[in-house]
Design an enzyme around this catalytic site. Structure first.
Site, PDB file in Angstrom:
ATOM      1  N   TYR A  63     -19.964 -32.706  41.728  1.00 31.70           N
ATOM      2  CA  TYR A  63     -19.039 -32.769  40.396  1.00 31.70           C
ATOM      3  C   TYR A  63     -17.726 -32.018  40.993  1.00 31.70           C
ATOM      4  CZ  TYR A  63     -23.489 -33.022  37.865  1.00 31.70           C
ATOM      5  OH  TYR A  63     -24.724 -33.582  37.616  1.00 31.70           O
ATOM      6  N   GLY A 106     -26.654 -38.252  24.859  1.00 35.84           N
ATOM      7  CA  GLY A 106     -26.161 -39.528  25.104  1.00 35.84           C
ATOM      8  C   GLY A 106     -24.663 -39.581  25.406  1.00 35.84           C
ATOM      9  N   ARG A 107     -24.237 -38.591  26.264  1.00 37.95           N
ATOM     10  CA  ARG A 107     -23.128 -38.174  26.873  1.00 37.95           C
ATOM     11  C   ARG A 107     -21.904 -37.959  25.579  1.00 37.95           C
ATOM     12  NH1 ARG A 107     -22.943 -39.736  32.526  1.00 37.95           N
ATOM     13  NH2 ARG A 107     -24.964 -40.779  32.991  1.00 37.95           N
TER      14      ARG A 107
END
Ligand SMILES: NC(=O)c1ccc[n+]([C@@H]2O[C@H](COP(=O)([O-])OP(=O)(O)OC[C@H]3O[C@@H](n4cnc5c(N)ncnc54)[C@H](OP(=O)(O)O)[C@@H]3O)[C@@H](O)[C@H]2O)c1
Length: 327
Positions: free
Chosen positions: A56, A205-206
């Site tokens: 990340y 869901g993002r």
């Protein structure tokens, strides 16, 4: 804050974790100060499981977490991941070689400013390295005290079983939410049978299941969700029809859709610890409150009907990344 056991080795964590990825990549504007405050707010409210990865932001996310936890390491169950790499041609790859497992662990320890990682997970399975060799080295890191528990991410049922025969696996991190339910077929049953916890990522869901994203223009120009098929203009429109029904059910129950999305995942099994991602304190509060929601059988039937397995429009990743899933 409710607690759940992660795996079968006695590790207790908050019923939800905090996904930290969006603090450095993927979703819209970044603000390190707000992100550090969000982590402190989570810890102050007994949400103790932090999820990150070396990938990340090329280690930046781990450095940010170091800043946030340096005076309170013992309050945190720290989960980081290794194995997603950038090859010399600049393209994304995976590396599960034992020598790399060790190298990645040492680098994460240094960036995180700690001498132990609570849960060290393989981010993506390396098809060129037998899983026994990868987790074998992870097991040696446990023996040396550098790592306490180990996990996998986006692994197939067969890989999970093989890995667990070699070394006890504590958790499997995989996308699971109302609009991504394919794990119900094999992965979740395998985890439940073996006493491994499922750690659903992207349980909102993002962000889509919050109902706040109605079309592609709601995403910043630099938002990486723009590359995801499910967020293409036509698929968003199709998927948003389902979210409208989710919104109606959620508001009728007195909650926000993101909270119902989290409560739905939590209700699938006590062996599930989702890791909703946010960089905002107010969302942390809302998400913590979701752990107290008791959905009735009827609520669950209604929610399952909106999002039947396999009927979401669009793949959950761009095609190059799809091929790295379920190995
Ligand atoms: N293993 C893997 O391959 C993998 C892949 C992806 C993610 N992950 C991990 O899983 C974590 C969670 O997944 P994710 O972040 O992709 O997706 P997610 O948790 O489903 O959704 C995150 C999005 O939802 C928004 N949000 C959070 N709480 C909300 C609320 N109460 N109301 C409205 N919106 C809310 C966030 O907004 P703000 O950002 O504005 O706060 C963010 O845009 C990541 O942070 C990462 O640590 C792992």
């Amino acid at each position: 804050m409710k607690r759940r056991f992660l795996g079968s080795q006695g590790l207790e964590v908050s019923a939800i974790g905090l996904g930290c990825m969006g603090m450095t990549i993927q979703y819209g504007e970044l603000d390190d100060i707000e992100s550090v405050e969000a982590i402190h707010h989570a810890l102050d409210n007994d949400l103790n499981l932090l999820n990150t990865a070396d990938a990340y932001g090329n280690g930046k996310n781990e450095v940010l977490i170091n800043t946030a936890i340096k005076d309170r390491r013992s309050d945190v169950i720290l989960n980081t991941k290794f194995g997603q790499v950038t090859n010399s041609d600049g393209r994304g790859g995976v590396n599960g070689k034992p020598s790399y497992v060790r190298e990645a662990c040492e680098a994460s320890l240094s960036r995180l400013g700690t001498d132990y990682i609570d849960i060290f997970s393989q981010h993506r399975v390396d098809p060129d390295v037998p899983i026994e060799e990868t987790v074998g080295e992870m097991g040696r890191l446990i023996a040396e005290g550098k790592v306490r528990y180990i996990g996998l991410s986006e692994a197939s049922s067969e890989t999970i079983q093989r890995a667990h025969r070699e070394v006890s696996i504590t958790c499997v991190e995989t996308e699971y939410s109302l609009w991504t339910r394919d794990v119900e077929e094999n992965i979740l049953p395998t985890c439940l049978e073996l006493g491994i916890s499922l750690m659903p990522y992207a349980p909102i869901g993002r962000g889509f299941l919050s109902g706040e994203i109605k079309n592609i223009d709601d995403l910043n120009e630099n938002d990486r969700r723009r590359d995801h098929p499910r967020f293409s203009s036509s698929n968003i429109a199709e998927n948003y029809r389902k979210v409208q029904v989710l919104k109606e059910i959620s508001f009728s129950l007195g909650f926000k859709p993101a909270q119902i999305a989290i409560a739905w995942v939590l209700s699938q099994s006590d062996q599930i610890v989702p890791i909703p991602g946010t960089k905002h304190r107010k969302f942390i509060d809302e998400n913590i409150r979701a752990t107290d929601i008791a959905l009735s059988d009827k609520d669950l039937i209604d929610l399952n009907k909106i999002f039947p397995v396999g009927e979401t429009s669009g793949d959950r990743y761009p095609s190059a990344q799809m091929s790295k899933l379920g190995l």
